[in-house]
Design a protein around this motif. Sequence first.
Motif, short mmCIF file in Angstrom:
data_model
loop_
_atom_site.label_atom_id
_atom_site.label_comp_id
_atom_site.label_asym_id
_atom_site.label_seq_id
_atom_site.Cartn_x
_atom_site.Cartn_y
_atom_site.Cartn_z
N PRO A 12 13.59 7.70 8.14
CA PRO A 12 12.42 6.87 7.83
C PRO A 12 12.15 6.96 6.33
CG PRO A 12 11.75 8.91 8.91
CD PRO A 12 13.24 8.91 8.91
N MET A 13 11.62 5.90 5.75
CA MET A 13 11.33 5.94 4.31
C MET A 13 10.13 6.84 4.03
SD MET A 13 11.99 2.01 3.06
CE MET A 13 11.47 2.26 1.37
N SER A 14 10.17 7.50 2.88
CA SER A 14 9.04 8.33 2.48
C SER A 14 7.93 7.42 1.93
CB SER A 14 9.46 9.34 1.41
OG SER A 14 9.69 8.68 0.17
N LYS A 15 6.70 7.95 1.94
CA LYS A 15 5.57 7.17 1.40
C LYS A 15 5.83 6.82 -0.06
CE LYS A 15 2.44 6.82 4.70
NZ LYS A 15 3.51 6.61 5.68
N THR A 16 6.38 7.78 -0.80
CA THR A 16 6.69 7.55 -2.22
C THR A 16 7.66 6.37 -2.36
OG1 THR A 16 6.59 9.95 -2.44
CG2 THR A 16 7.52 8.73 -4.30
N ALA A 17 8.70 6.37 -1.53
CA ALA A 17 9.72 5.31 -1.61
C ALA A 17 9.11 3.96 -1.22
CB ALA A 17 10.90 5.65 -0.72
N ILE A 18 8.26 3.97 -0.20
CA ILE A 18 7.63 2.71 0.24
C ILE A 18 6.72 2.16 -0.86
CG2 ILE A 18 5.96 1.70 1.87
CD1 ILE A 18 7.06 3.72 3.97
N ASN A 19 5.88 3.04 -1.42
CA ASN A 19 4.96 2.58 -2.47
C ASN A 19 5.71 2.04 -3.68
OD1 ASN A 19 2.78 3.24 -0.91
ND2 ASN A 19 2.49 5.27 -1.82
N GLU A 20 6.78 2.73 -4.05
CA GLU A 20 7.57 2.30 -5.20
C GLU A 20 8.19 0.92 -4.91
OE1 GLU A 20 7.61 3.90 -7.96
OE2 GLU A 20 9.38 3.26 -9.09
N MET A 21 8.68 0.76 -3.71
CA MET A 21 9.30 -0.51 -3.34
C MET A 21 8.28 -1.64 -3.38
SD MET A 21 11.96 -1.04 -0.33
CE MET A 21 13.06 -2.41 -0.35
N LEU A 22 7.13 -1.39 -2.75
CA LEU A 22 6.10 -2.44 -2.69
C LEU A 22 5.63 -2.82 -4.10
CD1 LEU A 22 4.02 -1.28 0.40
CD2 LEU A 22 5.71 -3.13 0.25
N TYR A 23 5.47 -1.81 -4.95
CA TYR A 23 5.01 -2.08 -6.31
C TYR A 23 5.98 -3.03 -7.02
CZ TYR A 23 3.83 -1.64 -11.19
OH TYR A 23 3.50 -1.95 -12.48
N HIS A 24 7.26 -2.73 -6.90
CA HIS A 24 8.24 -3.54 -7.63
C HIS A 24 8.51 -4.89 -6.97
CE1 HIS A 24 9.10 -0.69 -10.80
NE2 HIS A 24 9.01 0.27 -9.89
N VAL A 25 8.32 -4.96 -5.66
CA VAL A 25 8.45 -6.26 -4.99
C VAL A 25 7.41 -7.21 -5.61
CG1 VAL A 25 7.96 -7.49 -2.84
CG2 VAL A 25 9.39 -5.47 -2.79
N GLU A 26 6.22 -6.68 -5.85
CA GLU A 26 5.14 -7.52 -6.35
C GLU A 26 5.20 -7.73 -7.87
OE1 GLU A 26 1.39 -6.23 -4.85
OE2 GLU A 26 0.28 -7.87 -5.80
N ASN A 27 5.54 -6.67 -8.58
CA ASN A 27 5.39 -6.73 -10.04
C ASN A 27 6.66 -6.91 -10.86
OD1 ASN A 27 2.41 -6.14 -10.28
ND2 ASN A 27 3.09 -4.40 -9.05
N THR A 28 7.77 -6.45 -10.35
CA THR A 28 8.98 -6.49 -11.18
C THR A 28 9.92 -7.57 -10.64
OG1 THR A 28 8.62 -4.11 -11.35
CG2 THR A 28 10.62 -4.96 -12.35
N TYR A 29 9.50 -8.82 -10.82
CA TYR A 29 10.27 -9.91 -10.24
C TYR A 29 11.28 -10.51 -11.20
CZ TYR A 29 6.52 -12.15 -12.78
OH TYR A 29 5.65 -12.50 -13.76
N GLY A 30 11.20 -10.11 -12.46
CA GLY A 30 12.11 -10.70 -13.45
C GLY A 30 13.56 -10.33 -13.17
N ASN A 31 14.46 -11.14 -13.72
CA ASN A 31 15.89 -10.84 -13.60
C ASN A 31 16.28 -9.97 -14.79
OD1 ASN A 31 18.74 -10.94 -13.81
ND2 ASN A 31 18.78 -12.88 -12.70
N PRO A 32 16.82 -8.78 -14.53
CA PRO A 32 17.11 -7.86 -15.64
C PRO A 32 18.06 -8.45 -16.69
CG PRO A 32 17.37 -6.75 -13.53
CD PRO A 32 17.16 -8.20 -13.23
N SER A 33 18.76 -9.51 -16.33
CA SER A 33 19.67 -10.13 -17.30
C SER A 33 18.96 -11.14 -18.20
CB SER A 33 20.83 -10.81 -16.58
OG SER A 33 21.56 -9.88 -15.82
N SER A 34 17.68 -11.45 -17.87
CA SER A 34 16.94 -12.44 -18.68
C SER A 34 16.38 -11.78 -19.94
CB SER A 34 15.76 -13.01 -17.87
OG SER A 34 16.24 -13.67 -16.74
N LEU A 35 16.32 -12.57 -21.02
CA LEU A 35 15.89 -12.01 -22.31
C LEU A 35 14.38 -11.99 -22.49
CD1 LEU A 35 18.61 -13.44 -24.69
CD2 LEU A 35 18.40 -11.13 -23.78
#
Lengths: 396, 142
Positions: A12-35
């Motif tokens: 099962p995923m840890s709370k830390t892993a779930i929170n980290e995932m949810l945060y980035h699903v919402e906030n880190t949507y950019g494509n890392p290859s974009s300038l």
Amino acid sequence: MKVYADNAATTPMSKTAINEMLYHVENTYGNPSSLHAAGQQAAMALLKARQTIAEYLGCEPKEIIFTSGGSEADNQAIISAAKLGERKKKKHIISTAFEHHAVLHTLKRLEKEGFEVTYLDVHENGLISAEQVEKAIRPDTCLVTIMYANNEIGTIQPIGEIGAICKEKKVLFHTDAVQAAGHLHINVREQNIDLMSISAHKFHGPKGVGALYARKGVILTNLIEGGAQERGKRAGTENIPAIMSMAAAFKEACDNIDENAEKVLKMRNRLIDGLSEIPHSILNGDREKRLAGNFSMCFEGIEGESMLLYLDMEGVCASSGSACTSGSLDPSHVLLAIGRPHEIAHGSLRLSLSEYNTDEEIDHILKAVPEVVNRLRNMSPVWRDLKEGRKEYVIQ
Amino acid sequence: MLYSEKVMDHFRNPRNVGIIENADGVGEVGNAKCGDIMKIYLKIEEDVITDVKFETFGCGSAIASSSMATEMIMGKPVSEALTLSNKAVAEALDGLPPVKMHCSVLAEEAVKVAVRDYYDKNGIEYDASLFPNCESCDHCSL
């Protein structure tokens, strides 16, 4: 009571892993290859994840390639080493008979392409020795691939010693560390590992993401062609939320390795001691050199799948052999490799614990397993023949 | 792989588990190496199956198939039990996963072998080609 005791299949995923995932699903949507800013924010996050994982494995961040999981990493590591060997006319590989199918099936494919593979004997205790590897190395050996810890019986191989021999003999060394990462202290430099596969969902991270460590100088062959992601070695826009979550889960697991192992070991030893009292049962794999959370035992006279289904009715999630082989009728190749006869290998039970399990859950398992074994033995014609002396017990 | 509710019902609460002392016919098929053995015991009076019990070493669908087969032949004339097909067992269980169809084959064969045993014990003549032999099972490579 519900007890999840199949952590070698997935955790099962840890709370830390779930929170980290949810945060980035919402906030880190950019494509890392974009300038632009959104892209660069994602690129920074990705770099941070790479640094975290590299730090805990003892390597450089650029030596980490993110993949879709352990299977992809195993495939890419082995195929890359084979291609490098082929260029030097070295087409011999050393492995063991009880590797994960992600390794075994890749080796089978290479055998069809003219490679020769030596499968080392893992003995009854599920361990190989560095001497066995040394003896098997030939002038045309291009790769040694040996799993760090076995997924069914949990036995831990002498990876550092094998690494030292491979370094001395100048042969590439890959280890499938999917069961070990986050559970054992790993340092790829100190252990002379050239290639290593890890998978996030085995240490409370998300599924569908893993990593391949490839030592600087080991040229990788692409399995997926396309963009220049992952130093051009693995195309496809990076799964940022999953990668970030994996890094967070890995950090958390590594920071607590000893504490978790101590807790899990106590519970696991209760299982071994308690369930060994069932007559005509046998532990699979060495008792000491095994993952803290792994329990694997064969019970004579019964079949594994019915054991699992009855245990499931008692709320216990367990497995027989590995989850990956459950679609097939053949008994576990791992149990056959350690010399269990077919009829015994069919009656295997694997319980794999994590630090999320509790003593009360162990009490429940210790009550449920003997009941289920008895119930099945009471309807088994094999057991009756054994009990009434028409057949000899295989397990004393 | 997912079992139907019927399979799970017969697995959870298998019918007619056990043995019959001094049975009129006993049939055992399968091989522990393959992971399945089924044994069927018949009590027969005036050519009618008055009691039937089974013992099975095997997976969930093997246990469910044996349980279902015993229900289907209970109280039936021997000649009717002989017509029990693996397809009928599987259908009565609302289907089996393709990889588990051999379990229903074992159930059919266990019934037939038990009937043959009854015929042999009582000197009743029969057509041997109607009964399975070891070579008819090809579900494992052993």
